[in-house]
Design a protein around this motif. Structure first.
Motif, PDB file in Angstrom:
ATOM      1  N   LYS A  93      53.736  19.406  33.729  1.00  0.00           N
ATOM      2  CA  LYS A  93      53.079  18.065  33.215  1.00  0.00           C
ATOM      3  C   LYS A  93      54.059  17.554  31.820  1.00  0.00           C
ATOM      4  O   LYS A  93      53.897  16.687  31.345  1.00  0.00           O
ATOM      5  CB  LYS A  93      51.616  18.285  32.642  1.00  0.00           C
ATOM      6  CG  LYS A  93      51.019  18.448  33.822  1.00  0.00           C
ATOM      7  CD  LYS A  93      50.678  17.373  34.986  1.00  0.00           C
ATOM      8  CE  LYS A  93      50.170  17.958  36.161  1.00  0.00           C
ATOM      9  NZ  LYS A  93      48.979  17.041  36.463  1.00  0.00           N
ATOM     10  N   THR A 117      42.956  17.758  33.315  1.00  0.00           N
ATOM     11  CA  THR A 117      42.332  19.185  33.577  1.00  0.00           C
ATOM     12  C   THR A 117      42.413  20.222  32.881  1.00  0.00           C
ATOM     13  O   THR A 117      41.972  21.350  32.844  1.00  0.00           O
ATOM     14  CB  THR A 117      42.397  19.398  35.137  1.00  0.00           C
ATOM     15  OG1 THR A 117      43.961  19.560  35.308  1.00  0.00           O
ATOM     16  CG2 THR A 117      41.889  18.357  36.001  1.00  0.00           C
ATOM     17  N   ASN A 119      46.450  20.704  31.751  1.00  0.00           N
ATOM     18  CA  ASN A 119      47.926  20.773  31.738  1.00  0.00           C
ATOM     19  C   ASN A 119      48.376  19.730  31.118  1.00  0.00           C
ATOM     20  O   ASN A 119      49.421  19.718  30.131  1.00  0.00           O
ATOM     21  CB  ASN A 119      48.605  21.336  33.034  1.00  0.00           C
ATOM     22  CG  ASN A 119      48.201  22.896  33.207  1.00  0.00           C
ATOM     23  OD1 ASN A 119      48.301  23.348  32.144  1.00  0.00           O
ATOM     24  ND2 ASN A 119      48.252  23.086  34.521  1.00  0.00           N
ATOM     25  N   LYS A 196      57.887  13.113  36.263  1.00  0.00           N
ATOM     26  CA  LYS A 196      57.583  13.975  37.320  1.00  0.00           C
ATOM     27  C   LYS A 196      58.629  13.966  38.581  1.00  0.00           C
ATOM     28  O   LYS A 196      59.087  14.979  39.056  1.00  0.00           O
ATOM     29  CB  LYS A 196      56.342  13.935  38.052  1.00  0.00           C
ATOM     30  CG  LYS A 196      55.163  14.398  37.137  1.00  0.00           C
ATOM     31  CD  LYS A 196      53.678  14.190  37.752  1.00  0.00           C
ATOM     32  CE  LYS A 196      52.629  14.694  36.652  1.00  0.00           C
ATOM     33  NZ  LYS A 196      51.289  14.307  37.136  1.00  0.00           N
ATOM     34  N   GLY A 220      46.350  17.423  43.265  1.00  0.00           N
ATOM     35  CA  GLY A 220      45.121  16.807  42.688  1.00  0.00           C
ATOM     36  C   GLY A 220      45.006  15.328  42.657  1.00  0.00           C
ATOM     37  O   GLY A 220      44.520  14.856  43.690  1.00  0.00           O
ATOM     38  N   ASP A 221      45.615  14.697  41.756  1.00  0.00           N
ATOM     39  CA  ASP A 221      45.795  13.196  41.695  1.00  0.00           C
ATOM     40  C   ASP A 221      46.659  12.590  42.458  1.00  0.00           C
ATOM     41  O   ASP A 221      46.664  11.702  42.677  1.00  0.00           O
ATOM     42  CB  ASP A 221      45.794  13.054  40.112  1.00  0.00           C
ATOM     43  CG  ASP A 221      44.749  12.774  39.361  1.00  0.00           C
ATOM     44  OD1 ASP A 221      43.623  12.276  39.865  1.00  0.00           O
ATOM     45  OD2 ASP A 221      44.595  13.164  38.073  1.00  0.00           O
ATOM     46  N   GLY A 222      47.829  13.588  43.059  1.00  0.00           N
ATOM     47  CA  GLY A 222      48.693  13.174  43.785  1.00  0.00           C
ATOM     48  C   GLY A 222      49.966  12.679  43.228  1.00  0.00           C
ATOM     49  O   GLY A 222      50.732  12.252  44.032  1.00  0.00           O
ATOM     50  N   ASN A 223      49.967  12.628  42.051  1.00  0.00           N
ATOM     51  CA  ASN A 223      51.058  12.086  41.069  1.00  0.00           C
ATOM     52  C   ASN A 223      52.303  12.971  41.279  1.00  0.00           C
ATOM     53  O   ASN A 223      53.445  12.303  41.360  1.00  0.00           O
ATOM     54  CB  ASN A 223      50.607  11.825  39.585  1.00  0.00           C
ATOM     55  CG  ASN A 223      51.569  11.007  38.990  1.00  0.00           C
ATOM     56  OD1 ASN A 223      51.756  11.465  38.000  1.00  0.00           O
ATOM     57  ND2 ASN A 223      51.688   9.817  39.312  1.00  0.00           N
ATOM     58  N   ILE A 224      52.255  14.389  41.151  1.00  0.00           N
ATOM     59  CA  ILE A 224      53.349  15.160  41.458  1.00  0.00           C
ATOM     60  C   ILE A 224      54.272  14.779  42.745  1.00  0.00           C
ATOM     61  O   ILE A 224      55.321  14.731  43.000  1.00  0.00           O
ATOM     62  CB  ILE A 224      53.064  16.777  41.255  1.00  0.00           C
ATOM     63  CG1 ILE A 224      52.463  17.110  39.917  1.00  0.00           C
ATOM     64  CG2 ILE A 224      54.302  17.473  41.522  1.00  0.00           C
ATOM     65  CD1 ILE A 224      52.140  18.562  39.512  1.00  0.00           C
ATOM     66  N   GLY A 279      43.732  22.839  37.890  1.00  0.00           N
ATOM     67  CA  GLY A 279      44.567  21.797  37.857  1.00  0.00           C
ATOM     68  C   GLY A 279      44.391  20.658  39.079  1.00  0.00           C
ATOM     69  O   GLY A 279      44.966  19.799  38.866  1.00  0.00           O
ATOM     70  N   THR A 356      53.681  24.993  39.763  1.00  0.00           N
ATOM     71  CA  THR A 356      53.272  23.751  39.002  1.00  0.00           C
ATOM     72  C   THR A 356      52.875  24.366  37.201  1.00  0.00           C
ATOM     73  O   THR A 356      53.080  23.645  36.306  1.00  0.00           O
ATOM     74  CB  THR A 356      52.424  23.060  39.431  1.00  0.00           C
ATOM     75  OG1 THR A 356      51.328  23.588  40.133  1.00  0.00           O
ATOM     76  CG2 THR A 356      53.218  22.069  40.334  1.00  0.00           C
TER      77      THR A 356
HETATM   78  C1  PLP Z   1      49.100  23.374  37.435  1.00  0.00           C
HETATM   79  C2  PLP Z   1      48.734  22.081  38.229  1.00  0.00           C
HETATM   80  N1  PLP Z   1      49.451  22.096  39.528  1.00  0.00           N
HETATM   81  C3  PLP Z   1      49.147  20.852  40.151  1.00  0.00           C
HETATM   82  C4  PLP Z   1      48.667  19.839  39.591  1.00  0.00           C
HETATM   83  C5  PLP Z   1      48.287  18.438  40.509  1.00  0.00           C
HETATM   84  O1  PLP Z   1      49.175  17.533  39.947  1.00  0.00           O
HETATM   85  P1  PLP Z   1      48.651  16.053  40.255  1.00  0.00           P
HETATM   86  O2  PLP Z   1      47.361  15.706  39.787  1.00  0.00           O
HETATM   87  O3  PLP Z   1      49.643  15.057  39.969  1.00  0.00           O
HETATM   88  O4  PLP Z   1      48.476  16.047  42.101  1.00  0.00           O
HETATM   89  C6  PLP Z   1      48.171  19.935  38.303  1.00  0.00           C
HETATM   90  C7  PLP Z   1      47.589  18.899  37.805  1.00  0.00           C
HETATM   91  O5  PLP Z   1      46.691  18.885  36.572  1.00  0.00           O
HETATM   92  C8  PLP Z   1      48.256  21.205  37.479  1.00  0.00           C
HETATM   93  O6  PLP Z   1      48.001  21.186  36.151  1.00  0.00           O
END
Ligand code: PLP
Length: 394
Positions: A93, A117, A119, A196, A220-224, A279, A356
């Motif tokens: 993040k 959440t 991070n 990202k 999670g949110d799909g942004n990564i 996360g 991550t």
């Molecule tokens: C350790 C970790 N992995 C994966 C994710 C998922 O990322 P995204 O919410 O962009 O999909 C998060 C998001 O908070 C995270 O903290």
């Protein structure tokens, strides 16, 4: 500060940053990158949307760790782990917060707010402290102590919301609307994806500008996921990659809106959001549409994993590779194992797992599967009781 536009004024969807490809292509060549001593994410500045670079601890250029024993056990040619736990706040993040905070500085914002959440908030707190910005954080009350300790230690104003991440997100959006603060929320702020995507730039460069066959991303949110995809596509567009990898989206079974939509009719529907992997504990993914588009375009895959599989992957990854992941990060290995079990990966493939977030961010979860230490008295006799009499030299 003037009113800001974060999302599409007509449909409300997330925005995407575009570049002048001729200018970026002239500035970002293999030769220039090879001679660039900047070992941070800012080495890709021509493909970042800010004029300058954020001051503070170096973000990015994290190691790509070879994991031959994992490769053997999964039946793959090669497995590497992009260890994002080595970033300043110990998660990927930092990349998103670095770009968003630099943007905040460039438009004269003094306070950056963020729902997280845990991070994204930690990353915002750490980098805001270094850059002299104020951070106001909305997190679910259940956020891990380590993550809270980090935000508070770095001086963020932390609001622990009695509710879920999704509720914290909505409250943070409302605060932004009411008080005009700069909002770094994942997906909603288009610059988070821009930060990202630098993880993909690095994976490609560290592999000598040859794309791996598969990149495994906890979602999670799909942004990564959408960011990593954007990164690979941009490198191909500039001629720095011949091909792009497939993506494997991994979600916790209780928090699998993207994977469900991918396997179903393509419509995102809220999930319960319940999982030990905080996360990726998301009910409605805030960059879900872009994540779905990325998965399809990459001819990728989606798998769901149980909390038990996620927890088991923490020591499995640590013991086979030396890389410690928090539950959301270890979900990547759990997902790759599940994909291998389902026969959707090929033995000739090179796979990259994105670790991550560092395992020290959630020791309570690790301790659920790591076991407890053996307790002994401080006398030599207790040693002998355990190991017997001295063996002697040699
Ligand atoms: C350790 C970790 N992995 C994966 C994710 C998922 O990322 P995204 O919410 O962009 O999909 C998060 C998001 O908070 C995270 O903290």
């Amino acid at each position: 500060m003037a009113a800001l536009t974060y999302v599409c004024p007509s449909c409300g969807g997330n925005l995407e940053v575009e570049y002048d490809w001729a200018v970026a292509g002239a500035a970002l060549t293999r030769e220039r990158l090879a001679s660039d001593g900047d070992r941070t994410m800012w080495r890709y500045a021509p493909l970042l949307p800010t004029a300058g670079r954020l001051e503070g601890p170096p973000v990015g250029w994290t190691p790509l760790v070879e994991a031959p024993r994992l490769a053997r056990s999964l039946g793959l040619a090669r497995v590497l782990i992009k260890d994002e736990g080595r970033n300043p706040s110990a998660s990927l993040k930092d990349r998103a917060s670095a770009v968003a905070l630099q943007r905040a500085r460039e438009i004269g914002a003094e306070l950056v707010t963020c729902a997280s959440t845990g991070n994204a908030a930690g990353a915002t707190a750490v980098l805001a402290a270094a850059a002299g910005l104020k951070a106001l954080i909305f997190v679910p009350k259940a956020t891990s102590r380590a993550k809270l300790a980090q935000m508070l230690t770095f001086g963020a104003d932390v609001l622990a919301v009695e509710g879920s991440y999704d509720q914290a997100f909505d409250l943070c959006l409302e605060a932004t609307r009411r008080y005009g603060w700069y909002n770094r929320n994942t997906g909603f702020n288009p610059y988070t994806r821009e930060g990202k995507k630098t993880a993909a730039f690095e994976i490609a460069e560290q592999l000598g500008f040859v794309a791996p066959d598969l990149v495994v991303v906890p979602v999670g949110d799909g942004n990564i996921l959408s960011g990593v995809w954007k990164g690979f596509v941009e490198l191909r567009r500039l001629g720095l990659l011949d091909r792009v990898p497939r993506l494997l989206a991994v979600q916790a079974a209780g928090s699998a809106a993207v994977v469900e939509a991918f396997h179903g009719d393509g419509t995102l529907r809220p999930a319960s959001g319940e999982t030990i992997a905080d996360g990726i504990a998301v009910s409605f993914p805030r960059d879900g549409e872009a994540a779905l588009r990325a998965l399809k375009a990459s001819r990728g895959f989606g798998v769901k994993v149980s909390d038990e599989q996620i927890l088991a992957a923490i020591p499995a990854q640590a013991r086979a590779s030396g890389v410690f992941g928090e539950p959301a990060a270890a979900a990547a290995l759990a997902g790759l194992s599940e994909a291998a079990r389902l026969g959707i990966v090929q033995g000739s493939w090179t796979a990259v797992l994105i670790n991550t977030g560092n395992g020290l961010k959630d020791v309570a979860s690790a301790m659920k599967v790591a076991g407890e230490p053996r307790v002994i008295g401080p006398e030599v006799a207790s040693l002998e009781k355990l190991f017997g009499a001295e063996r002697g030299a040699g």
